[in-house]
Design an enzyme around this catalytic site. Sequence first.
Site, PDB file in Angstrom:
ATOM      1  N   LYS A 187       6.927   2.737  -0.935  1.00 33.65           N
ATOM      2  CA  LYS A 187       5.605   2.869  -0.306  1.00 33.65           C
ATOM      3  C   LYS A 187       4.868   1.530  -0.307  1.00 33.65           C
ATOM      4  O   LYS A 187       4.216   1.165   0.664  1.00 33.65           O
ATOM      5  CB  LYS A 187       4.782   3.946  -1.039  1.00 33.65           C
ATOM      6  CG  LYS A 187       5.299   5.365  -0.756  1.00 33.65           C
ATOM      7  CD  LYS A 187       4.699   6.404  -1.688  1.00 33.65           C
ATOM      8  CE  LYS A 187       5.394   7.756  -1.495  1.00 33.65           C
ATOM      9  NZ  LYS A 187       4.949   8.779  -2.442  1.00 33.65           N
TER      10      LYS A 187
ATOM     11  N   GLN B 238       1.555   9.433  -7.922  1.00 36.17           N
ATOM     12  CA  GLN B 238       2.919   9.936  -7.723  1.00 36.17           C
ATOM     13  C   GLN B 238       3.207  11.113  -8.661  1.00 36.17           C
ATOM     14  O   GLN B 238       3.040  10.992  -9.873  1.00 36.17           O
ATOM     15  CB  GLN B 238       3.927   8.795  -7.950  1.00 36.17           C
ATOM     16  CG  GLN B 238       5.364   9.152  -7.644  1.00 36.17           C
ATOM     17  CD  GLN B 238       5.632   9.406  -6.158  1.00 36.17           C
ATOM     18  OE1 GLN B 238       5.111   8.726  -5.290  1.00 36.17           O
ATOM     19  NE2 GLN B 238       6.449  10.408  -5.875  1.00 36.17           N
TER      20      GLN B 238
ATOM     21  N   ASP C 267      -2.718  11.593   0.441  1.00 36.39           N
ATOM     22  CA  ASP C 267      -1.598  12.535   0.279  1.00 36.39           C
ATOM     23  C   ASP C 267      -1.988  13.922   0.785  1.00 36.39           C
ATOM     24  O   ASP C 267      -1.132  14.796   0.950  1.00 36.39           O
ATOM     25  CB  ASP C 267      -1.207  12.635  -1.203  1.00 36.39           C
ATOM     26  CG  ASP C 267       0.097  11.907  -1.498  1.00 36.39           C
ATOM     27  OD1 ASP C 267       0.844  11.621  -0.552  1.00 36.39           O
ATOM     28  OD2 ASP C 267       0.355  11.632  -2.688  1.00 36.39           O
TER      29      ASP C 267
END
Length: 290
Positions: free
Chosen positions: A52, A96, A119
């Site tokens: 990412k 994450q 997200d």
Amino acid sequence: MELLDGKLCSEQIRREIKEEVDTIKTSGKRPPHLAAILVGDDGASQNYVSMKVKDCEEVGFGSTLIQFDANVSEEELLNKIAELNADNTIDGFIVQLPLPDHIDDNKVILAIDPKKDVDGFCPENIGKLCLGLPTFVSATPNGIMELLRRYQIKTEGKHCVVLGRSNIVGTPIAILMSRNNDTGNATVTIAHSRTKNLKEICRSADILIVAIGKTKFVTADMVKEGAVVIDVGQTRVPDKSRESGFRNVGDVDFDTVKDKCSFITYVTGGVGPMTRASLLQNTLIANQRR
Ligand code: NAP
């Protein structure tokens, strides 16, 4: 059978994003900036986060990687989230998952400012998704919808079976596919581990989206002739022939299923790269909204 090439599509999306970033920079504004929090040393998570960060560099975004040991306290992590919420140089950030057991995932997700939740995991953003309001659609479902759109796959009136009901993939993709708009209007069945007659249900799907994390679970006898099959699954299995020592395997038995399909994704050139491109799209949107 035609491959749904997520790698190719995602490269196109990155080019589009890079052009936008160049325009932002030319106009003297600050380019988008994504921060990522990584807790612990899980190999898969480290790999995802470093990809990412690399993606950000490629399209001209700023990026910040924040790493904590696995034994970081929940309080310390929440403090860092509060700091990122208040930081005007950061447009969006991700934490994450999964997190170590002593940290409550929900507490962490709830602490993220919904305006920076690229997200799309916060209740506010999921609520907006359900209501059809503009929001950050979480990266994997968004990437799947984008792939279907770019290959002009008609969804209206089709029977879509979603195998798996997680908050980050199965449930949101089912909502998007059933939405009353051009890219939705499918009749959706959500199947899971308690579903009876799974084989028959899967075989009735015009579009089959599989996100269960069980390697090669979907076999040819579960797929209708001419179906569109989207494999979200990505499970690491040991592979001594690879430098990394592992490879990712999908939930669909690609070799036996592919000949029955009109379209099919492959692991890892399907949903994975589209997910990464979607995170960049969400970060760009966050920057434009600020
Ligand atoms: P998850 O949270 O692990 O949930 C799995 C879902 O599959 C659950 O709803 C579970 O049912 C269902 N399930 C498990 N075994 C089943 C069975 N034998 N029959 C029917 N349903 C079954 O899943 P997730 O986070 O969505 O991840 C799924 C897979 O997608 C994983 O391999 C993950 O690595 C991958 N993934 C890939 C990407 C990408 O970018 N490519 C992104 C996210 C996830 P119950 O609810 O009844 O337990």
